[in-house]
Design a protein around this motif. Structure first.
Motif, short mmCIF file in Angstrom:
data_model
loop_
_atom_site.label_atom_id
_atom_site.label_comp_id
_atom_site.label_asym_id
_atom_site.label_seq_id
_atom_site.Cartn_x
_atom_site.Cartn_y
_atom_site.Cartn_z
N ALA A 57 0.83 -1.21 0.00
CA ALA A 57 0.00 0.00 0.00
C ALA A 57 0.87 1.26 0.00
O ALA A 57 0.58 2.22 -0.73
CB ALA A 57 -0.93 0.00 1.21
N ILE A 58 1.93 1.25 0.79
CA ILE A 58 2.83 2.41 0.82
C ILE A 58 3.57 2.54 -0.51
O ILE A 58 3.69 3.64 -1.05
CB ILE A 58 3.82 2.29 2.00
CG1 ILE A 58 3.09 2.33 3.33
CG2 ILE A 58 4.90 3.38 1.92
CD1 ILE A 58 2.31 3.60 3.59
N ASP A 59 4.07 1.43 -1.03
CA ASP A 59 4.78 1.46 -2.32
C ASP A 59 3.89 2.03 -3.42
O ASP A 59 4.37 2.74 -4.31
CB ASP A 59 5.26 0.07 -2.70
CG ASP A 59 6.41 -0.42 -1.82
OD1 ASP A 59 6.94 0.38 -1.02
OD2 ASP A 59 6.75 -1.61 -1.94
N ALA A 60 2.59 1.73 -3.38
CA ALA A 60 1.66 2.23 -4.39
C ALA A 60 1.51 3.75 -4.32
O ALA A 60 1.16 4.39 -5.31
CB ALA A 60 0.30 1.55 -4.23
N MET A 61 1.78 4.33 -3.16
CA MET A 61 1.66 5.78 -3.00
C MET A 61 2.84 6.52 -3.62
O MET A 61 2.76 7.72 -3.86
CB MET A 61 1.57 6.14 -1.51
CG MET A 61 0.40 5.51 -0.78
SD MET A 61 -1.19 6.08 -1.39
CE MET A 61 -1.20 7.72 -0.73
N ILE A 62 3.92 5.81 -3.89
CA ILE A 62 5.11 6.43 -4.48
C ILE A 62 4.95 6.35 -6.00
O ILE A 62 5.07 5.27 -6.59
CB ILE A 62 6.40 5.72 -4.01
CG1 ILE A 62 6.49 5.79 -2.49
CG2 ILE A 62 7.62 6.33 -4.68
CD1 ILE A 62 7.56 4.91 -1.89
N THR A 63 4.66 7.48 -6.61
CA THR A 63 4.31 7.48 -8.03
C THR A 63 5.39 8.09 -8.93
O THR A 63 5.38 7.86 -10.13
CB THR A 63 2.99 8.23 -8.26
OG1 THR A 63 3.12 9.56 -7.75
CG2 THR A 63 1.84 7.52 -7.56
N ASN A 64 6.29 8.87 -8.37
CA ASN A 64 7.34 9.49 -9.17
C ASN A 64 8.28 8.40 -9.70
O ASN A 64 8.81 7.59 -8.94
CB ASN A 64 8.11 10.51 -8.32
CG ASN A 64 9.16 11.24 -9.12
OD1 ASN A 64 10.19 10.66 -9.47
ND2 ASN A 64 8.90 12.50 -9.39
N LYS A 65 8.48 8.40 -11.02
CA LYS A 65 9.27 7.34 -11.66
C LYS A 65 10.70 7.27 -11.11
O LYS A 65 11.20 6.18 -10.82
CB LYS A 65 9.30 7.57 -13.17
CG LYS A 65 9.98 6.47 -13.94
CD LYS A 65 9.92 6.71 -15.45
CE LYS A 65 10.62 5.59 -16.19
NZ LYS A 65 10.54 5.77 -17.64
N LYS A 66 11.35 8.42 -10.94
CA LYS A 66 12.72 8.42 -10.42
C LYS A 66 12.76 7.92 -8.98
O LYS A 66 13.70 7.22 -8.60
CB LYS A 66 13.31 9.82 -10.51
CG LYS A 66 13.66 10.24 -11.91
CD LYS A 66 14.33 11.59 -11.94
CE LYS A 66 14.67 11.97 -13.37
NZ LYS A 66 15.38 13.25 -13.44
N ASP A 67 11.77 8.27 -8.18
CA ASP A 67 11.71 7.79 -6.80
C ASP A 67 11.53 6.28 -6.77
O ASP A 67 12.18 5.58 -5.98
CB ASP A 67 10.57 8.46 -6.02
CG ASP A 67 10.81 9.95 -5.79
OD1 ASP A 67 11.98 10.40 -5.91
OD2 ASP A 67 9.83 10.65 -5.50
N ARG A 68 10.67 5.76 -7.63
CA ARG A 68 10.43 4.32 -7.68
C ARG A 68 11.70 3.58 -8.11
O ARG A 68 12.03 2.54 -7.56
CB ARG A 68 9.26 3.99 -8.61
CG ARG A 68 7.92 4.48 -8.05
CD ARG A 68 6.75 4.01 -8.89
NE ARG A 68 6.58 2.57 -8.82
CZ ARG A 68 6.02 1.93 -7.79
NH1 ARG A 68 5.58 2.58 -6.76
NH2 ARG A 68 5.90 0.61 -7.82
N GLN A 69 12.42 4.14 -9.09
CA GLN A 69 13.68 3.52 -9.52
C GLN A 69 14.70 3.54 -8.39
O GLN A 69 15.38 2.54 -8.14
CB GLN A 69 14.24 4.25 -10.75
CG GLN A 69 13.46 3.97 -12.01
CD GLN A 69 13.95 4.81 -13.18
OE1 GLN A 69 14.67 5.80 -13.01
NE2 GLN A 69 13.55 4.43 -14.39
N PHE A 70 14.79 4.65 -7.69
CA PHE A 70 15.74 4.78 -6.58
C PHE A 70 15.47 3.73 -5.50
O PHE A 70 16.38 3.15 -4.93
CB PHE A 70 15.67 6.19 -5.98
CG PHE A 70 16.52 6.37 -4.76
CD1 PHE A 70 17.90 6.53 -4.87
CD2 PHE A 70 15.96 6.36 -3.50
CE1 PHE A 70 18.68 6.70 -3.76
CE2 PHE A 70 16.74 6.51 -2.37
CZ PHE A 70 18.11 6.68 -2.50
N LEU A 71 14.19 3.48 -5.23
CA LEU A 71 13.80 2.53 -4.18
C LEU A 71 13.76 1.09 -4.68
O LEU A 71 13.48 0.18 -3.90
CB LEU A 71 12.43 2.92 -3.61
CG LEU A 71 12.40 4.25 -2.86
CD1 LEU A 71 10.96 4.65 -2.53
CD2 LEU A 71 13.26 4.20 -1.62
N GLY A 72 14.02 0.89 -5.96
CA GLY A 72 14.01 -0.45 -6.51
C GLY A 72 12.61 -1.02 -6.69
O GLY A 72 12.42 -2.23 -6.67
#
Length: 76
Positions: A57-72
């Protein structure tokens, strides 16, 4: 005690505003760190199934592409 130079006695309005802005940023950063730490401590108390659901649920809240890449995280 030596007298202070007159030009050093008073801060200007922009200086005070800049200091207030920096203090606000520092406060917000501290809040984020504290809440993040509390969240990770909370996750550690959950069962593996609950942990997976909450993290998803928390991961789904992270929508910025660069942020998602940074977090793997995978692209949405």
């Amino acid at each position: 005690m030596q007298p202070r130079p007159m030009y050093a006695a008073r801060a200007t309005a922009p200086d005070l505003a800049q200091k207030a802005k920096a203090d606000d940023r520092r406060t917000e950063t501290r809040k984020k760190i504290m809440y993040g730490g509390a969240f990770f401590a909370y996750l550690a108390t959950l069962s593996p199934e609950q942990k997976g659901r909450v993290k998803a649920a928390i991961d789904a809240m992270i929508t910025n592409k660069k942020d998602r890449q940074f977090l793997g995280l995978s692209d949405q």
